[in-house]
Design a protein around this motif. Structure first.
Motif, PDB file in Angstrom:
ATOM      1  N   GLY A 112       0.767  -1.234   0.000  1.00 21.88           N
ATOM      2  CA  GLY A 112       0.000   0.000   0.000  1.00 21.88           C
ATOM      3  C   GLY A 112       0.793   1.276   0.000  1.00 21.88           C
ATOM      4  O   GLY A 112       0.214   2.353   0.194  1.00 21.88           O
ATOM      5  N   SER A 113       2.108   1.212  -0.227  1.00 17.22           N
ATOM      6  CA  SER A 113       2.890   2.443  -0.225  1.00 17.22           C
ATOM      7  C   SER A 113       4.097   2.313  -1.148  1.00 17.22           C
ATOM      8  O   SER A 113       4.402   1.229  -1.649  1.00 17.22           O
ATOM      9  CB  SER A 113       3.350   2.797   1.192  1.00 17.22           C
ATOM     10  OG  SER A 113       4.287   1.853   1.655  1.00 17.22           O
ATOM     11  N   LEU A 114       4.779   3.448  -1.350  1.00 15.71           N
ATOM     12  CA  LEU A 114       6.000   3.464  -2.145  1.00 15.71           C
ATOM     13  C   LEU A 114       7.184   3.107  -1.258  1.00 15.71           C
ATOM     14  O   LEU A 114       7.387   3.719  -0.206  1.00 15.71           O
ATOM     15  CB  LEU A 114       6.220   4.850  -2.753  1.00 15.71           C
ATOM     16  CG  LEU A 114       5.330   5.241  -3.931  1.00 15.71           C
ATOM     17  CD1 LEU A 114       5.550   6.709  -4.278  1.00 15.71           C
ATOM     18  CD2 LEU A 114       5.622   4.367  -5.132  1.00 15.71           C
ATOM     19  N   VAL A 115       7.953   2.130  -1.682  1.00 19.79           N
ATOM     20  CA  VAL A 115       9.159   1.760  -0.936  1.00 19.79           C
ATOM     21  C   VAL A 115      10.331   2.617  -1.409  1.00 19.79           C
ATOM     22  O   VAL A 115      11.070   3.186  -0.614  1.00 19.79           O
ATOM     23  CB  VAL A 115       9.478   0.262  -1.129  1.00 19.79           C
ATOM     24  CG1 VAL A 115      10.717  -0.124  -0.314  1.00 19.79           C
ATOM     25  CG2 VAL A 115       8.287  -0.584  -0.723  1.00 19.79           C
ATOM     26  N   VAL A 116      10.506   2.697  -2.732  1.00 18.99           N
ATOM     27  CA  VAL A 116      11.533   3.537  -3.337  1.00 18.99           C
ATOM     28  C   VAL A 116      10.879   4.267  -4.503  1.00 18.99           C
ATOM     29  O   VAL A 116      10.084   3.677  -5.238  1.00 18.99           O
ATOM     30  CB  VAL A 116      12.730   2.710  -3.869  1.00 18.99           C
ATOM     31  CG1 VAL A 116      13.846   3.637  -4.342  1.00 18.99           C
ATOM     32  CG2 VAL A 116      13.245   1.752  -2.822  1.00 18.99           C
ATOM     33  N   SER A 117      11.193   5.541  -4.666  1.00 18.94           N
ATOM     34  CA  SER A 117      10.601   6.279  -5.789  1.00 18.94           C
ATOM     35  C   SER A 117      11.546   7.371  -6.264  1.00 18.94           C
ATOM     36  O   SER A 117      12.439   7.809  -5.530  1.00 18.94           O
ATOM     37  CB  SER A 117       9.257   6.896  -5.396  1.00 18.94           C
ATOM     38  OG  SER A 117       9.428   7.886  -4.399  1.00 18.94           O
ATOM     39  N   LYS A 118      11.336   7.780  -7.491  1.00 18.40           N
ATOM     40  CA  LYS A 118      12.106   8.867  -8.092  1.00 18.40           C
ATOM     41  C   LYS A 118      11.177   9.627  -9.018  1.00 18.40           C
ATOM     42  O   LYS A 118      10.456   9.031  -9.819  1.00 18.40           O
ATOM     43  CB  LYS A 118      13.284   8.293  -8.887  1.00 18.40           C
ATOM     44  CG  LYS A 118      14.166   9.336  -9.568  1.00 18.40           C
ATOM     45  CD  LYS A 118      15.065  10.048  -8.583  1.00 18.40           C
ATOM     46  CE  LYS A 118      16.075  10.939  -9.277  1.00 18.40           C
ATOM     47  NZ  LYS A 118      16.889  11.702  -8.314  1.00 18.40           N
ATOM     48  N   SER A 119      11.188  10.954  -8.896  1.00 16.94           N
ATOM     49  CA  SER A 119      10.351  11.800  -9.736  1.00 16.94           C
ATOM     50  C   SER A 119      11.245  12.685 -10.587  1.00 16.94           C
ATOM     51  O   SER A 119      12.102  13.399 -10.066  1.00 16.94           O
ATOM     52  CB  SER A 119       9.423  12.664  -8.865  1.00 16.94           C
ATOM     53  OG  SER A 119       8.587  13.469  -9.662  1.00 16.94           O
ATOM     54  N   LEU A 120      11.050  12.612 -11.918  1.00 19.36           N
ATOM     55  CA  LEU A 120      11.806  13.451 -12.855  1.00 19.36           C
ATOM     56  C   LEU A 120      10.866  14.489 -13.448  1.00 19.36           C
ATOM     57  O   LEU A 120       9.766  14.147 -13.895  1.00 19.36           O
ATOM     58  CB  LEU A 120      12.357  12.615 -14.008  1.00 19.36           C
ATOM     59  CG  LEU A 120      13.596  11.766 -13.824  1.00 19.36           C
ATOM     60  CD1 LEU A 120      13.926  11.097 -15.147  1.00 19.36           C
ATOM     61  CD2 LEU A 120      14.764  12.592 -13.355  1.00 19.36           C
ATOM     62  N   ARG A 121      11.292  15.739 -13.495  1.00 18.05           N
ATOM     63  CA  ARG A 121      10.484  16.755 -14.165  1.00 18.05           C
ATOM     64  C   ARG A 121      10.900  16.808 -15.635  1.00 18.05           C
ATOM     65  O   ARG A 121      11.375  17.814 -16.151  1.00 18.05           O
ATOM     66  CB  ARG A 121      10.635  18.089 -13.448  1.00 18.05           C
ATOM     67  CG  ARG A 121      10.116  17.990 -12.016  1.00 18.05           C
ATOM     68  CD  ARG A 121       9.815  19.284 -11.356  1.00 18.05           C
ATOM     69  NE  ARG A 121       9.198  19.046 -10.053  1.00 18.05           N
ATOM     70  CZ  ARG A 121       8.772  19.994  -9.224  1.00 18.05           C
ATOM     71  NH1 ARG A 121       8.881  21.262  -9.582  1.00 18.05           N
ATOM     72  NH2 ARG A 121       8.218  19.703  -8.069  1.00 18.05           N
TER      73      ARG A 121
END
Length: 341
Positions: free
Chosen positions: A170-179
């Protein structure tokens, strides 16, 4: 519409806004655009699809506004106007109370950017039930077992942002956001045409070239198409020919940045969840995930199976709509995962 307000899921994207109404599905898909008068009044002339049809054809004194850029609010006033207009389009005006909404946002936006989104929705006439990270919503929308104790990897490539995340329980363990996403690909094509062909083209032309010739993998036999632009020397319209190999080269830089984000997330994924990803693969969503050969490109570079979701454009709003229809699940979103503590 009846008298009671429905639950609504919203994907507030850089290029498009999508609305999901509980019991009805996706009811609205409109460009995230507003046309206003260029004077101090900023009188709204057109919103959404009506505004898109005016692009490049407006008389002097009118201005196109992109209220959302790179996944966050760039113009608060116009975002409020746009959302109010879309809410009325989606559910009408004959309802009691304020509709409850689940809204998706990039996973790495700041607290101030998140508050701006919440306030814009409230002032537009909605009642915000929850703000959900886009990778979670996209994973739910393409049918991944987000709430199970197993790892699912999602890569959501939209117009302004690319969201990469591994979800579990139910959640993000690892994430990366690129613009950086589809619009950056369009910009890369425009820059290539300007540099190599000495022609100036608009955003819509660059997007059309991407759709016609864009490839993430080189073809054995390149495809060709004619393109119109304005000569930078003479200032006159000119026609030239482009092929898919040229566009392939132009797209390498943004594609490599997206690949770097995917590898960054994989390197930081706990071994148990990484094994799950190796088995179940990487799932691509978002409009730009439809770039031909993108799944093969990522699979070749990572050694992990990759597949494009069945409805990549709608996955994020479908996930938001699912949560809007099952509000009891909202309390389980955004909790810290035990493997990250």
């Amino acid at each position: 519409m009846g008298f009671f307000s429905p639950e609504i899921g919203i994907d507030l994207g850089t290029n498009n806004v999508l609305f999901y109404v509980a019991g009805r599905g996706v009811v609205l898909r409109e460009p995230s655009l507003v046309v206003v008068k260029g004077d101090a009044s900023r009188e709204v002339v057109a919103v959404g699809e009506d505004a898109r049809l005016m692009l490049g054809r407006m008389p002097v004194g009118y201005v196109t506004v992109h209220p959302v850029r790179q996944g966050v609010i760039a113009d608060f006033e116009m975002t409020e106007v746009m959302l109010r207009y879309f809410i009325r389009r989606a559910i009408g005006v004959n309802f009691i109370g304020r509709p409850r909404m689940v809204l998706t946002v990039p996973s790495e936006i700041t607290a101030m950017e998140r508050r701006a989104v919440e306030e814009a929705v409230t002032r537009a006439g909605g009642r915000l039930a929850h703000v959900v990270d886009s990778p979670i919503a996209a994973a739910l929308g393409c049918g991944l077992p987000v709430y199970e104790p197993m790892g699912s990897m999602i890569v959501d490539i939209g117009g302004g942002t690319t969201e990469v995340g591994v979800c579990s329980m139910g959640s993000l363990v690892v994430s990366k956001s690129l613009r950086l996403a589809g619009n950056a690909m369009d910009d890369a094509i425009s820059a290539f045409v300007k540099r190599e062909k000495n022609l100036l083209i608009g955003d819509r032309t660059a997007e059309d070239i991407k759709i016609d010739l864009g490839r993430a993998m080189a073809l054995m036999e390149p495809q060709r198409a004619m393109m119109r632009g304005r000569d930078l020397v003479t200032g006159l319209p000119q026609v030239t020919e482009l092929d898919s190999d040229q566009i392939y080269e132009a797209l390498q830089e943004p594609l490599r940045e997206i690949l770097s984000a995917i590898i960054w997330v994989l390197e930081r994924t706990p071994p148990e969840l990484g094994a799950d990803v190796m088995r179940t693969g990487i799932h691509l969503t978002g409009g730009s995930a439809q770039l031909p050969g993108l799944d093969q490109f990522i699979a070749a570079e990572t050694g992990i199976p990759v597949q494009v979701a069945r409805n990549p454009l709608d996955c994020t709003v479908l996930g938001a709509g699912y949560l809007a229809s099952n509000l009891e699940l909202l309390g389980r979103i955004g909790k810290n995962h035990p493997l990250t503590e």
